[in-house]
Design a protein around this motif. Sequence first.
Motif, PDB file in Angstrom:
ATOM      1  N   ASP A  60      -1.827 -15.378  -2.019  1.00  0.00           N
ATOM      2  CA  ASP A  60      -3.329 -14.806  -1.898  1.00  0.00           C
ATOM      3  C   ASP A  60      -3.321 -13.724  -1.999  1.00  0.00           C
ATOM      4  O   ASP A  60      -3.159 -12.521  -1.014  1.00  0.00           O
ATOM      5  N   ILE A  61      -2.604 -13.192  -3.546  1.00  0.00           N
ATOM      6  CA  ILE A  61      -2.139 -11.018  -3.160  1.00  0.00           C
ATOM      7  C   ILE A  61      -3.411 -10.624  -2.618  1.00  0.00           C
ATOM      8  O   ILE A  61      -3.310  -9.959  -2.270  1.00  0.00           O
ATOM      9  N   ASP A  62      -4.477 -10.975  -3.206  1.00  0.00           N
ATOM     10  CA  ASP A  62      -5.945 -10.184  -2.642  1.00  0.00           C
ATOM     11  C   ASP A  62      -5.241 -10.446  -1.088  1.00  0.00           C
ATOM     12  O   ASP A  62      -6.591  -8.993  -1.178  1.00  0.00           O
ATOM     13  N   ILE A  87      -3.062  -7.847  -0.175  1.00  0.00           N
ATOM     14  CA  ILE A  87      -3.278  -6.380  -0.146  1.00  0.00           C
ATOM     15  C   ILE A  87      -4.451  -5.985   0.924  1.00  0.00           C
ATOM     16  O   ILE A  87      -4.627  -4.437   1.714  1.00  0.00           O
ATOM     17  N   LYS A 135      -3.958  -2.270   2.238  1.00  0.00           N
ATOM     18  CA  LYS A 135      -4.458  -0.902   1.547  1.00  0.00           C
ATOM     19  C   LYS A 135      -4.245   0.051   2.363  1.00  0.00           C
ATOM     20  O   LYS A 135      -3.925   1.328   1.900  1.00  0.00           O
ATOM     21  N   ALA A 155       4.139 -12.780  -9.580  1.00  0.00           N
ATOM     22  CA  ALA A 155       3.632 -11.930 -10.458  1.00  0.00           C
ATOM     23  C   ALA A 155       4.340 -10.736 -11.124  1.00  0.00           C
ATOM     24  O   ALA A 155       5.111  -9.793 -10.491  1.00  0.00           O
ATOM     25  N   VAL A 172      -0.418  -7.178 -13.117  1.00  0.00           N
ATOM     26  CA  VAL A 172      -0.702  -8.602 -11.724  1.00  0.00           C
ATOM     27  C   VAL A 172      -1.162  -7.659 -10.544  1.00  0.00           C
ATOM     28  O   VAL A 172      -2.200  -7.640 -10.252  1.00  0.00           O
ATOM     29  N   LEU A 173       0.007  -7.381  -9.918  1.00  0.00           N
ATOM     30  CA  LEU A 173      -0.316  -6.242  -8.691  1.00  0.00           C
ATOM     31  C   LEU A 173      -0.828  -5.241  -8.780  1.00  0.00           C
ATOM     32  O   LEU A 173      -1.667  -5.233  -7.797  1.00  0.00           O
ATOM     33  N   ASP A 185      -3.490  -4.423 -10.960  1.00  0.00           N
ATOM     34  CA  ASP A 185      -5.039  -4.780 -10.939  1.00  0.00           C
ATOM     35  C   ASP A 185      -5.233  -4.834  -9.814  1.00  0.00           C
ATOM     36  O   ASP A 185      -6.204  -4.714  -9.819  1.00  0.00           O
ATOM     37  N   LYS A 186      -4.788  -5.781  -9.424  1.00  0.00           N
ATOM     38  CA  LYS A 186      -5.322  -6.424  -7.699  1.00  0.00           C
ATOM     39  C   LYS A 186      -5.358  -4.876  -6.870  1.00  0.00           C
ATOM     40  O   LYS A 186      -6.817  -4.986  -6.505  1.00  0.00           O
ATOM     41  N   ALA A 195      -8.232  -3.049  -7.984  1.00  0.00           N
ATOM     42  CA  ALA A 195      -9.513  -3.925  -7.692  1.00  0.00           C
ATOM     43  C   ALA A 195      -9.576  -4.041  -6.256  1.00  0.00           C
ATOM     44  O   ALA A 195     -11.038  -3.772  -5.911  1.00  0.00           O
ATOM     45  N   ALA A 196      -8.976  -3.342  -5.171  1.00  0.00           N
ATOM     46  CA  ALA A 196      -8.994  -3.970  -3.835  1.00  0.00           C
ATOM     47  C   ALA A 196      -9.155  -2.194  -3.411  1.00  0.00           C
ATOM     48  O   ALA A 196      -9.836  -1.424  -2.871  1.00  0.00           O
TER      49      ALA A 196
END
Length: 429
Positions: free
Chosen positions: A337-339, A342, A346, A363, A367-368, A370-371, A374-375
């Motif tokens: 659950d990378i999101d 983060i 964060k 990952a 991908v990292l 982009d996440k 997005a955060a």
Amino acid sequence: MTNLPATLADWLAVLETRHSKEIDMGLDRVAAVKNKLAIHYDCPVIMVAGTNGKGSTCAMLEAVLMQAGYRVGLYSKPHFLDFNERARINGEMVKDDVFISTFNAVEEARGDISLTYFEFTTLAICKLLADARLDVVILEVGLGGRLDAVNVIDADVSIVTSIDIDHIDYLGDTREKIGFEKAGIFRPGKAAICGDPLPPQSLIDHANAIGADLWLFGRDFNYNGDKQQWNFAGRSQRRNSLGYPSLRGANQLLNASAVLAALEALKLELPVGAQEVRTGLVMVDLPGRFQVMPGRPTVVLDVAHNPHAAATLAQNLDNMGFHAYTYAVFGSMLDKDIDGVIAQLKDKVDHWYITALPLPRAAPIEVLKDKLIAAGVLADTEKTVTGFDTPEQAYAAAISKAGENDRIVVFGSFLTVAGVMPARRSALH
């Protein structure tokens, strides 16, 4: 196999490519080979499962029991630098030649039964510990509990440290489902210790259904303390004026309390004195669990790879005092659950040095990134995200940029921390 590998490295290379699935749930194949190997323990066995805190709990058990003069065997995983880290006898890593002869025995016993890398190596380590004439054996569960290869062994005391969401594809997507899987290591009539302050009902129900002797934190054991020392209270045993474990972090007293509950459950078979508890907890050492390295800038190594562990890491970072800037060396497996990780960290990090990792299920950097975007990480113009091919490169870049009042936090996976350890080692020599 007619020509058996001659070195441990060759053996491991064979095992890594042999079975079609990296994880293949189910115990039938492992149990069949275990019976052929006649693996049997003449001493108490302590088994430890949990989402987070397994390694710390095993390390504390090992340290305290060794202080008490017992001959202790430990199986823990994964390893950082050497496979041999997975099996220790009295604190010493098992040598290559012992592994090779035990691998040969497993190979002979398995016949045409296919085993994963984890299953094969688990059987080998369980056998070599059974053959080592020990006073106590500590076994760390890899994934879940009920269907983990380690669970072919019957434990005299089982500890579940914590239950949180991780390994969703294998264990389920709720704490209730995961709690049931962890409770699979409990045995009828044996002590079943849960160190999670809010255990899922599924764990309690399963323990009661099979007639396990369930010890719950807050009901059967507890702790209290001040800044100088802490006290443990079990069912019939108290331990007062204890020093804090040398492992740093917010959850270590929960882990230490579960350890002392396990020792209370075994007090007739393995009596341990007050001073041996104190010394063991103070001397315990475990790489990669909120490990603050000497020197400047401050470097923290932490294998946190799920939201629960990341929240603990964030809390521990807050407790460290002022640092001008925080650099993160961050790599993760794609199935985590990378999101969620983060989200916990964060606000603690100024500069993200993200890295690829040397496994197909890692990952990718894109991908990292982009996440992180997005955060909202890059909404602050002072913050940066930079990608690197290896943890070593990311760490070298962070070291070159960080000032002596800054800190670098390496986290996200065992592989992220393991990738940085050789770089740190060479920098110190």
